[in-house]
Write an enzyme that holds these catalytic residues in place. Structure first.
Site, PDB file in Angstrom:
ATOM      1  N   CYS A 184       2.730   5.130  24.271  1.00 57.33           N
ATOM      2  CA  CYS A 184       3.714   4.135  24.673  1.00 57.33           C
ATOM      3  C   CYS A 184       3.758   2.942  23.744  1.00 57.33           C
ATOM      4  O   CYS A 184       4.786   2.345  23.542  1.00 57.33           O
ATOM      5  CB  CYS A 184       3.426   3.649  26.077  1.00 57.33           C
ATOM      6  SG  CYS A 184       4.031   4.795  27.297  1.00 57.33           S
ATOM      7  N   GLY A 216       0.828  -1.199   0.000  1.00 57.20           N
ATOM      8  CA  GLY A 216       0.000   0.000   0.000  1.00 57.20           C
ATOM      9  C   GLY A 216       0.861   1.246   0.000  1.00 57.20           C
ATOM     10  O   GLY A 216       0.597   2.217  -0.708  1.00 57.20           O
ATOM     11  N   THR A 217       1.932   1.209   0.789  1.00 53.76           N
ATOM     12  CA  THR A 217       2.844   2.350   0.859  1.00 53.76           C
ATOM     13  C   THR A 217       3.420   2.672  -0.510  1.00 53.76           C
ATOM     14  O   THR A 217       3.468   3.834  -0.922  1.00 53.76           O
ATOM     15  CB  THR A 217       3.992   2.051   1.849  1.00 53.76           C
ATOM     16  OG1 THR A 217       3.428   1.862   3.156  1.00 53.76           O
ATOM     17  CG2 THR A 217       5.007   3.169   1.885  1.00 53.76           C
ATOM     18  N   THR A 274      10.467  -7.883 -12.149  1.00 61.33           N
ATOM     19  CA  THR A 274       9.800  -9.166 -12.409  1.00 61.33           C
ATOM     20  C   THR A 274       8.666  -9.368 -11.415  1.00 61.33           C
ATOM     21  O   THR A 274       8.812  -9.087 -10.229  1.00 61.33           O
ATOM     22  CB  THR A 274      10.824 -10.321 -12.313  1.00 61.33           C
ATOM     23  OG1 THR A 274      11.833 -10.081 -13.303  1.00 61.33           O
ATOM     24  CG2 THR A 274      10.178 -11.669 -12.584  1.00 61.33           C
ATOM     25  N   GLY A 332      -2.864  -5.952  -0.363  1.00 62.36           N
ATOM     26  CA  GLY A 332      -3.357  -7.323  -0.254  1.00 62.36           C
ATOM     27  C   GLY A 332      -3.537  -7.847   1.158  1.00 62.36           C
ATOM     28  O   GLY A 332      -4.540  -8.468   1.480  1.00 62.36           O
ATOM     29  N   HIS A 333      -2.552  -7.549   2.033  1.00 62.42           N
ATOM     30  CA  HIS A 333      -2.584  -8.219   3.338  1.00 62.42           C
ATOM     31  C   HIS A 333      -3.683  -7.695   4.267  1.00 62.42           C
ATOM     32  O   HIS A 333      -3.879  -8.231   5.345  1.00 62.42           O
ATOM     33  CB  HIS A 333      -1.216  -8.141   4.014  1.00 62.42           C
ATOM     34  CG  HIS A 333      -0.872  -6.817   4.603  1.00 62.42           C
ATOM     35  ND1 HIS A 333      -0.892  -6.593   5.971  1.00 62.42           N
ATOM     36  CD2 HIS A 333      -0.512  -5.651   4.040  1.00 62.42           C
ATOM     37  CE1 HIS A 333      -0.543  -5.342   6.199  1.00 62.42           C
ATOM     38  NE2 HIS A 333      -0.308  -4.744   5.052  1.00 62.42           N
ATOM     39  N   ASN A 365      -7.727   4.171   9.226  1.00 64.53           N
ATOM     40  CA  ASN A 365      -7.262   2.914   9.808  1.00 64.53           C
ATOM     41  C   ASN A 365      -7.498   2.813  11.312  1.00 64.53           C
ATOM     42  O   ASN A 365      -7.682   1.734  11.848  1.00 64.53           O
ATOM     43  CB  ASN A 365      -5.779   2.710   9.493  1.00 64.53           C
ATOM     44  CG  ASN A 365      -4.938   3.928   9.773  1.00 64.53           C
ATOM     45  OD1 ASN A 365      -5.329   5.046   9.475  1.00 64.53           O
ATOM     46  ND2 ASN A 365      -3.773   3.729  10.371  1.00 64.53           N
ATOM     47  N   GLN A 368      -7.843   0.607   3.834  1.00 64.74           N
ATOM     48  CA  GLN A 368      -8.679   0.116   4.932  1.00 64.74           C
ATOM     49  C   GLN A 368     -10.140  -0.077   4.519  1.00 64.74           C
ATOM     50  O   GLN A 368     -10.959  -0.492   5.340  1.00 64.74           O
ATOM     51  CB  GLN A 368      -8.598   1.070   6.131  1.00 64.74           C
ATOM     52  CG  GLN A 368      -7.253   1.079   6.825  1.00 64.74           C
ATOM     53  CD  GLN A 368      -6.926  -0.238   7.538  1.00 64.74           C
ATOM     54  OE1 GLN A 368      -7.778  -1.102   7.717  1.00 64.74           O
ATOM     55  NE2 GLN A 368      -5.666  -0.392   7.930  1.00 64.74           N
TER      56      GLN A 368
END
Lengths: 281, 396
Positions: free
Chosen positions: B325, B73-74, B238, B201-202, B152, B180
């Site tokens: 944190c 996505g990035t 490729t 995809g993920h 997100n 998202q």
């Protein structure tokens, strides 16, 4: 995911001394909900200056809870005089290490203790100010005094180090130039000590090597061996000392801290104040 | 390892078993290079062409050649923005929002340092985009507008169709980061009227390391990488054959599943309503209605998010937090700050994100487990009055 030690995990899962003491002799509060962590420390002290009970309430992440628990465990049953010497590094050591980004949790523990002890002596402590001094980081309310002390105690070298230990500079970043100035000033400080040293005769190479070896064998090794660690002197090149950390030190998360705070500090104390220690892995 | 109740599907998802099966041949026997002349590679090329059609259908594209395969996505976000501004060199203004993913925000910050003027459109307290502000910001110098479809952290859906229509009239390129949204709501690039759209995809049960950029026919886009003829030169290298086949299968499954999306919403709402009614110190972050059906972001006052996550983890529940944190930064999430969520609950915000594999039993287990954790941390908190069972007044 943070790489927390088993001790940290144990203490945030089952923290000791949670709660408050209704008839506490002193109560100290540091941090704030805005900053994302806060600690309230309650102490009960008897006539002989022995801390008979310590309890805490903490708002914060796992390592903040663990640091608070560690602090209370470290001080119960001890004399106030003894407890005054505790630094944030002692808390880190008790926890078996903290991730660099979480060092500020140990600093918060130390700040609470320091504030409590000051209050006990009747020294005035202003609310919402961690220490006296000019506020440098306005986002997290971190003062000049606190930053300087943490730099000295932990031998910090970069702005990132300061942020990891005190949070200063971690939000808007507008104080970073000031932090750089403070670092430079602190680095220049030992100059007064240096002058004294300079009047001494410079060491010959042989003498320096002898002193380094003696200090490692007689001073540093015994300290490391207490923690089942060890050190080996690999080489000496001018003022550069190359060592290898062995035993539990070799995979210790704070080995870098050990190297700077203990090995280099001791060599500078006993041999020459500009010795640089390098670790051979 | 014990079974995990995985409620962190906005971070990443399980690869669907059907997707694994579809990919396996390309990780063993079918290893030909799709660019080869011989049929050993050529057959693989034909399979990729089929996969591309499926991905095109998934986003409602008219032509399969409008799909450019990327590595994430990035990468798609970067290609969309960098590729567009490289074409429109004289235009030096970019519009995005304050709550974009770092893939867009970090790039815009970099471009800002390079001399671009960036407008970061604000959001309201519920996380809804200020559409009027966006429209007013557009001028003759605007090179591209990049806005996310769904956020997100909160799941809030942005009015991309209205933005698309507005920008189409102005003739300004519009990129939609739909990472998202894909798999959670139907995507139709023609309804949105965007020229560019990113998916990853993920996030919908394909493996990591595969993404796509929809590039409307006729859109001016310069490549970021230079090399061979793959993806018509727009993204040479490729092909990640197994990844492409896997993403196509995942897209097909996601479209089938959209018919049952109400079930996911029902489980999300059950979790959310259960938590909000169990804790008076809990509140919803984000617009309750205009949201993707899998996300719930809840702020718990007086306690800290990372501590909640660690305690949840010990009980086998995986979620995430916008607290300072947990991320390694020192401030709570830029999304919650842009919404003006008070620090008292921003530090204690937890995001639960479901998938089609989430079961009712898992939701019930989470509802049963949370009270113990929240009450435990409230007991430790200095801002909670254990006798009165309420928060203490806080002087900020």
């Amino acid at each position: 995911m943070w790489d927390y030690t088993d001790k940290v995990k144990e203490l945030y899962t089952n923290p000791k001394n949670v709660g408050k003491i209704d008839d506490a002799d002193v109560v100290a509060e540091v941090g704030s909900i805005v900053c994302g962590d806060a600690l309230k420390l309650y102490l009960k002290i008897d006539d002989n200056d022995i801390i008979t009970d310590a309890k805490f309430e903490t708002f914060g992440c796992g390592s903040a809870i663990a640091s608070s628990s560690a602090l209370t465990e470290m001080i119960v049953g001890k004399n106030v005089k003894e407890v005054e010497k505790i630094t944030n590094q002692d808390i880190v050591k008790y926890l078996g290490g903290l991730p660099e980004e979480k060092m500020h949790c140990s600093v918060m523990g130390h700040e609470a203790l320091e504030k409590a002890l000051k209050q006990l002596k009747g020294e005035k402590v202003e609310d919402h100010v961690d220490e006296e001094g000019e506020i440098i980081c306005h986002c997290f309310g971190v003062t000049d005094d606190l930053i300087r002390r943490v730099i000295r105690e932990n031998n910090l070298k970069t702005v990132e180090d300061i942020t990891n230990y005190t949070k200063a500079g971690g939000a808007c970043g507008s104080c970073i130039p000031k932090l750089e100035d403070i670092l430079e000033e602190e680095a220049a400080k030992p100059a007064s000590d240096k002058k004294k040293e300079e009047t001494k005769k410079p060491l010959t190479n042989i003498r320096r090597m002898q002193l380094v070896e003696e200090t490692i064998t007689n001073v540093i090794r015994p300290i490391l061996q207490e923690d089942r660690g060890d050190i080996e002197l690999v080489d000496i090149d001018g003022k550069n000392v190359y060592v290898a950390l062995r035993g539990s030190c070799s995979n210790c998360m704070v080995s870098n801290v050990t190297l700077k705070n203990l090995v280099e500090a001791k060599l500078r104390e006993y041999v020459e104040n500009d010795i640089v220690v390098h670790e051979i892995k | 390892m014990e079974r995990v109740v995985y409620l962190d599907n906005n971070a990443t998802t399980m690869v669907a078993p059907e997707v694994v099966d579809a990919m396996l041949p390309y990780l063993s026997g079918k290893y030909g290079n799709p660019s080869s002349i011989h049929s050993f590679g050529g057959d693989v090329g034909a399979d990729i062409a089929q996969a591309r059609e499926k991905i095109a259908r998934f986003v409602g594209a008219d032509h399969d050649y409008e799909i450019v395969i990327t590595g994430s996505g990035t990468e798609s976000d970067n290609l969309a923005i960098l590729g567009s501004i490289a074409y429109y060199k004289d235009k030096r203004h970019i519009i995005t929002s304050r709550v974009e993913h770092p893939a867009v925000i970090s790039l815009c910050k970099k471009l800002e340092r390079d001399g671009y003027r960036i407008t970061y459109v604000p959001v309201d307290a519920k996380g809804n985009l200020d559409l009027a502000y966006l429209k007013e910001s557009v001028d003759d110098d605007t090179a591209i507008v990049s806005i996310m479809y769904a956020n997100n952290e909160t799941g809030v859906i942005f009015p991309v169709e209205e933005i698309g229509e507005f920008l189409k009239e102005k003739g300004i390129p519009f990129h939609v980061d739909a990472v998202q949204a894909a798999g959670k709501i139907p995507i139709d690039v023609n309804k949105i009227n965007c020229r560019l759209l990113t998916i990853s995809g993920h996030k919908f049960h394909a493996p990591k390391g595969i993404g796509a950029l929809y590039v409307r026919r006729g859109t001016r886009l310069r490549p970021v990488l230079y090399g061979g003829h793959q993806e018509k030169g727009r993204r040479p290298g490729t092909e990640n054959v197994a990844g492409i086949i896997g993403m196509a299968k995942a897209a097909e499954l996601a479209m089938e599943h959209l018919a049952n999306i109400d079930e996911m919403k029902r489980l999300r709402d059950k979790l959310e309503e259960g938590l909000l009614s169990a804790f008076k110190n809990a509140s919803l972050n984000g617009d309750k209605e205009k949201r993707v059906p899998n996300t719930s972001n809840i702020g718990f006052e007086f306690i800290e998010g990372e501590a909640i996550l660690l305690y949840l983890d010990a009980k086998g529940i995986a979620a995430s937090s916008g607290s300072a944190c947990s991320s390694g930064s020192l401030e709570p999430s830029h999304v919650l700050r842009a919404m003006g969520v008070p620090f008292t609950s921003a530090h204690g915000s937890i995001r639960f994100s479901l998938s089609r594999y989430t079961t009712e039993e898992e939701i019930d287990y989470t509802l049963k487990t949370m009270p113990e954790i929240v009450n435990r941390l409230l007991t430790i908190s200095p801002y909670w009055d254990n006798e009165k069972q309420e928060g203490k007044p806080i002087n900020l």
